[in-house]
Design an enzyme around this catalytic site. Sequence first.
Site, PDB file in Angstrom:
ATOM      1  N   PRO A 350       3.997  -2.716  -7.439  1.00 39.10           N
ATOM      2  CA  PRO A 350       2.683  -3.199  -7.897  1.00 39.10           C
ATOM      3  C   PRO A 350       1.633  -2.904  -6.827  1.00 39.10           C
ATOM      4  O   PRO A 350       1.538  -3.593  -5.814  1.00 39.10           O
ATOM      5  CB  PRO A 350       2.902  -4.704  -8.081  1.00 39.10           C
ATOM      6  CG  PRO A 350       4.051  -5.045  -7.192  1.00 39.10           C
ATOM      7  CD  PRO A 350       4.907  -3.830  -7.092  1.00 39.10           C
ATOM      8  N   ASP A 526       2.094  -2.939  -1.218  1.00 38.69           N
ATOM      9  CA  ASP A 526       3.026  -3.508  -2.202  1.00 38.69           C
ATOM     10  C   ASP A 526       2.718  -5.002  -2.310  1.00 38.69           C
ATOM     11  O   ASP A 526       2.974  -5.769  -1.384  1.00 38.69           O
ATOM     12  CB  ASP A 526       4.467  -3.269  -1.725  1.00 38.69           C
ATOM     13  CG  ASP A 526       5.500  -3.732  -2.737  1.00 38.69           C
ATOM     14  OD1 ASP A 526       5.171  -4.550  -3.609  1.00 38.69           O
ATOM     15  OD2 ASP A 526       6.668  -3.281  -2.633  1.00 38.69           O
ATOM     16  N   HIS A 527       2.181  -5.397  -3.448  1.00 36.10           N
ATOM     17  CA  HIS A 527       1.730  -6.780  -3.602  1.00 36.10           C
ATOM     18  C   HIS A 527       2.888  -7.784  -3.652  1.00 36.10           C
ATOM     19  O   HIS A 527       2.661  -8.997  -3.586  1.00 36.10           O
ATOM     20  CB  HIS A 527       0.865  -6.917  -4.869  1.00 36.10           C
ATOM     21  CG  HIS A 527      -0.171  -7.995  -4.772  1.00 36.10           C
ATOM     22  ND1 HIS A 527      -0.159  -8.964  -3.794  1.00 36.10           N
ATOM     23  CD2 HIS A 527      -1.256  -8.260  -5.534  1.00 36.10           C
ATOM     24  CE1 HIS A 527      -1.176  -9.774  -3.968  1.00 36.10           C
ATOM     25  NE2 HIS A 527      -1.876  -9.374  -5.012  1.00 36.10           N
ATOM     26  N   ARG A 528       4.113  -7.307  -3.767  1.00 42.62           N
ATOM     27  CA  ARG A 528       5.267  -8.226  -3.717  1.00 42.62           C
ATOM     28  C   ARG A 528       5.497  -8.748  -2.303  1.00 42.62           C
ATOM     29  O   ARG A 528       6.069  -9.817  -2.116  1.00 42.62           O
ATOM     30  CB  ARG A 528       6.531  -7.515  -4.210  1.00 42.62           C
ATOM     31  CG  ARG A 528       6.482  -7.087  -5.673  1.00 42.62           C
ATOM     32  CD  ARG A 528       7.678  -6.230  -6.033  1.00 42.62           C
ATOM     33  NE  ARG A 528       7.719  -4.996  -5.233  1.00 42.62           N
ATOM     34  CZ  ARG A 528       8.688  -4.088  -5.329  1.00 42.62           C
ATOM     35  NH1 ARG A 528       9.697  -4.281  -6.156  1.00 42.62           N
ATOM     36  NH2 ARG A 528       8.655  -2.998  -4.586  1.00 42.62           N
ATOM     37  N   ILE A 530       2.914  -7.978   0.463  1.00 41.79           N
ATOM     38  CA  ILE A 530       1.622  -8.173   1.123  1.00 41.79           C
ATOM     39  C   ILE A 530       0.634  -8.813   0.148  1.00 41.79           C
ATOM     40  O   ILE A 530       0.494  -8.337  -0.989  1.00 41.79           O
ATOM     41  CB  ILE A 530       1.038  -6.826   1.599  1.00 41.79           C
ATOM     42  CG1 ILE A 530       2.064  -6.045   2.440  1.00 41.79           C
ATOM     43  CG2 ILE A 530      -0.256  -7.044   2.365  1.00 41.79           C
ATOM     44  CD1 ILE A 530       2.480  -6.727   3.713  1.00 41.79           C
TER      45      ILE A 530
END
Length: 554
Positions: A350, A526-528, A530
């Site tokens: 993501p 990577d929004h998972r 950060i």
Amino acid sequence: MSELIRVPDIGSGDGEVIELFVKVGDRIEADQSLLTLESDKASMEIPAPKAGVVKSLKVKIGDRLKEGDELLELEVEGDAAAPAAEPAAAEPAAPAPAPAAEKPAEAAPAPAAAPAPAAPAAETVQDIHVPDIGSSGKARIIELMVKVGDSIEADQSLITLESDKASMEIPSPAAGVVESISVKVEDEVGTGDLILKLKVAGAAPAAAPAQPAAAAPAKADAPAAAPAAAPAPKAEAAPAPATAPAKSGAKVHAGPAVRQLAREFGVELNAVTATGPHGRVLKEDVQAYVKSIMTKAKDAPAAGGAAGGMGIPPIPEVDFSRFGEIEEVPMTRLMQLGASGLHRSWLNIPHVTQFDQADITDLEAFRVAQKAVAEKAGVKLTVLPLLLKSIAHLLKELPDFNSSLAPSGKAVIRKKYFHIGFAVDTPDGLLVPVIKNVDQKSLLQLAAEAAELAEKARSKKLSANDMQGACFTISSLGHIGGTGFTPIVNAPEVAILGVSKATMQPVWDGKAFQPRLMLPLSLSYDHRVINGAAAARFTKRLGDLLADIRTILL
């Protein structure tokens, strides 16, 4: 010494040869599977009673065999083994009537279906047990085909059992409603174990066991042929319902060897197209399915991701030549590999991109001032070594950016080393060489190593080790232009920094606008792993470090 191998005791009735595992000239071991037989309710692999060499085959695919029929001629070593095996081979012919006598008991469900509706009396509960499954002892339940509350018909399959050499479906002896189930998938059961309780109407189920006795004499005018003939119509009727569930995914027909192969590949059998008789899944079907999946995975990225993925509908094919002249230029191998990696990363990560600007006016002045020193050392000092040094310093401050998501998705793997990759544009495609231990090297060392790796990339001399182990990547387009872009994270890293062309801009200092050299930054992450606040802190701190590189020494 030659010996004739025959069909051993297979229970009752006959079965169709659907797989042959050996051929003339093969050397086989004792207990090695020779062929697979399939009846209307079971499939079984017939093992070799001893080791030897196959001299001739007496059967072919599609033949129907029963106990005592000839399978093959086996050349075995030694003379003693043959006399001992001869009586064993001849034995099946004598007890042949025994299975015939048992068949009516198994066939009882067919006549039992008629009395059941005819008895509208009070409902009774009947215990349904595992029938005689031969001498194999226990078998594992691999499929439950009914649930509590289901209305089932006589002869409808209840469970599928699998042993080392056979898989079989256990049918219901009567029609009724499932009141309770006493087993579950993976249970080991044997002859006589309780499967479920069935609510049946009237006393018909009680009379059902006596029905076979009446049915057997009814065919007494042909005692020898009747047992063999009885299963035949049933076996011919079975293919139609067996094929349909295999296609719809409701029920799968496959032997134990095929099921084991599917488990090894992680394949759901109901997703495999069956080509065997009666809608049966063969080993070749599983292999073809795996091959098709691998081919799609390989070819899709080569088409620029046009084949879709993650449930995304594929891009429709277009005949562009209808609109004018075209030329098809093949992608290089490097471009195909790059497309595959980018496609995989984009689908799995993501992405979010944080944009910012860094004032590098003083940094540029420092770089120009050190130009002579760098030339004396035989290197060219660009902005890249300064970026590398600043980011290595930041990765220590913000360790989540120097990490990877664990395969379980439940932990973050933080790295204690600082290896940074940088993208190099080559005529054949994009390459990302990696500079190891950036935090331990001087600016001049970084400048020399970056120049060396970039030259190796353009001359196709990079080794695999030169492109492995990166914790973070820099993609710079400053030498070309642009005001910003959204780079794709180079998985399994969690962030990548995009750098565009620095330009002079008016910046308000509180009293007046001052000309400052501003460098556009694009941080994709990577929004998972950060979050947005951490990304903003990263670009803000990077801007501070680039504004005054001396703060790294503090």
